[in-house]
Enzyme design. Structure first.
Site, PDB file in Angstrom:
ATOM      1  CE  LYS A 197      26.800  47.708  47.078  1.00 57.75           C
ATOM      2  NZ  LYS A 197      27.249  46.688  46.118  1.00 57.75           N
TER       3      LYS A 197
ATOM      4  CE  LYS B 208      30.047  49.982  47.022  1.00 59.04           C
ATOM      5  NZ  LYS B 208      29.969  48.752  46.289  1.00 59.04           N
TER       6      LYS B 208
HETATM    7  C1  PBG Z   1      28.135  45.623  42.990  1.00 56.76           C
HETATM    8  C2  PBG Z   1      29.077  46.661  43.426  1.00 56.76           C
HETATM    9  C3  PBG Z   1      28.850  48.033  43.271  1.00 56.76           C
HETATM   10  C4  PBG Z   1      29.997  48.675  43.724  1.00 56.76           C
HETATM   11  C5  PBG Z   1      30.912  47.694  44.155  1.00 56.76           C
HETATM   12  N1  PBG Z   1      30.307  46.424  43.978  1.00 56.76           N
HETATM   13  C6  PBG Z   1      27.722  48.788  42.682  1.00 56.76           C
HETATM   14  C7  PBG Z   1      26.340  48.478  43.007  1.00 56.76           C
HETATM   15  O1  PBG Z   1      25.993  47.988  44.074  1.00 56.76           O
HETATM   16  O2  PBG Z   1      25.521  48.762  42.123  1.00 56.76           O
HETATM   17  C8  PBG Z   1      30.142  50.155  43.702  1.00 56.76           C
HETATM   18  C9  PBG Z   1      31.491  50.721  43.774  1.00 56.76           C
HETATM   19  C10 PBG Z   1      31.630  52.125  43.358  1.00 56.76           C
HETATM   20  O3  PBG Z   1      30.662  52.863  43.114  1.00 56.76           O
HETATM   21  O4  PBG Z   1      32.791  52.542  43.284  1.00 56.76           O
HETATM   22  N2  PBG Z   1      27.896  44.520  43.689  1.00 56.76           N
END
Ligand code: PBG
Length: 330
Positions: free
Chosen positions: A200, A255
């Site tokens: 991530k 992601k």
């Molecule tokens: C948070 C989380 C995020 C997303 C999914 N879970 C955002 C972040 O890490 O700030 C992002 C998903 C998206 O942008 O569609 N744990």
């Protein structure tokens, strides 16, 4: 001079009709590959639009059931649920995350009762619950890995006990898969699936999501760079995945998706395990807004998802899931 007898191979032979093109296509996309993320908001009657995500809503506890019925009706079997809780329930340590009767637990129970066959994914991370918008608890202003693990483990138990089929840690703390797997095994929750957000990235493409769950203003200018990955790195992604597999992850995820196709590809090649990709909010909004403006043809959404499949993803979380499923079933 051109040799006029040259073309033994003419690749255009197989492009002469759409039937031929389909016959030799290497990748396809079906509703089975798609996962619909949904936002559920506390004390909301009905639904409300999200400004920075065209065509996407937050739903109240009652209306989400109607939306899920529609999602299932279009052939999608899997949803990922994200809570938007009352701001006055947020605190420094994200305490509401471990309340067995919190919004998401209630929603999970309702949904599984109404739709027992659905595959329900729930995120493990504290950002929907903390007053500062970070995914963990702070110590001297920094997200503290080990004390965060204690809360994440408890949060996982709450979600699994409520009936989530898949627990998806999105927090990027070191060692969380190990501790969560351990507690699930010891709590008679052996079949709960662990989907690790293994790679991530610390991405600006999450902007609209943070509006959607109302964590943007809490986070302010603060960055998640001390736990999410540097967008420059790919070897580190392989290392993250290797660790998470060892610790007990069943599925790994990359992601965002389209800016990181090389990472999806490398992970699939190296580990051959179920690999998902998350087409995140910013990717979705970028395309959807351009489509709405008439600047891009609506087929760009399908093309973007096909590119993610081609890179090696087995399934894709995308806000466009329902619409695309509708389209490809035509
Ligand atoms: C948070 C989380 C995020 C997303 C999914 N879970 C955002 C972040 O890490 O700030 C992002 C998903 C998206 O942008 O569609 N744990």
């Amino acid at each position: 001079m051109i040799d006029r007898k040259f073309p033994k191979s003419r690749l255009r032979r197989l492009r002469r009709s759409s039937n031929l093109i389909n016959l030799v296509s290497e990748n396809t996309l079906s509703a089975n590959d798609l996962i619909q993320p949904l936002f559920i908001k506390e004390d909301l009657d009905g639904s409300e639009p999200i400004d920075s995500m065209p065509n996407i809503n937050r739903y109240g506890l009652k209306d989400i059931l109607k939306e899920i019925e529609d999602v299932l009706h279009n052939g999608i079997n899997t949803i990922a649920l994200f809570p938007v809780i009352n701001p006055d329930k947020k605190d420094e340590n994200g305490g509401e995350a471990v309340n067995e009767n919190n919004l998401i637990s209630t929603a999970i129970k309702n949904i599984k009762k109404e739709f027992p066959e659905i595959i329900l994914i729930a995120d493990v991370a504290l950002d929907p619950y903390t007053s500062h918008g970070h995914d963990g608890v702070l110590l001297d202003g920094i997200v503290d890995n080990d004390s965060t693990l204690d809360v994440l483990v408890e949060q996982s138990l709450v979600l699994a006990n409520a009936g989530a089929d898949i627990i998806a840690p999105s927090d990027m703390m070191d060692g969380r898969i190990k501790f969560i797997r351990e507690v699930l095994e010891n709590s008679n929750l052996k079949d709960t699936i662990l989907l690790s957000y293994a790679a991530k990235y610390n991405s600006k493409f999450y902007g609209p999501f943070r509006d959607a769950v109302d964590s943007a203003s809490n986070l302010g200018e603060s960055s998640k760079s001390s736990y999410q990955m540097n967008p420059s790195n790919i070897n580190e992604a392989l290392q993250e995945v290797a660790m998470d597999i060892n610790e007990g992850a069943d599925i790994v995820m990359v992601k965002p998706a389209m800016p990181y196709l090389d990472v999806i590809h490398a992970i699939k090649q190296e580990f051959k395990i179920p690999t998902f990709a998350y087409q995140v909010s910013g990717e979705y909004s970028m395309l959807k807004l351009a489509i709405e403006k008439g600047w891009l043809h609506e087929d760009v959404m399908l093309e973007s998802l096909l590119s993610i499949k081609r890179s090696g993803a087995d399934a894709i979380l995308t806000y466009a899931a329902k619409d695309i499923a509708k389209e490809i079933s035509k």
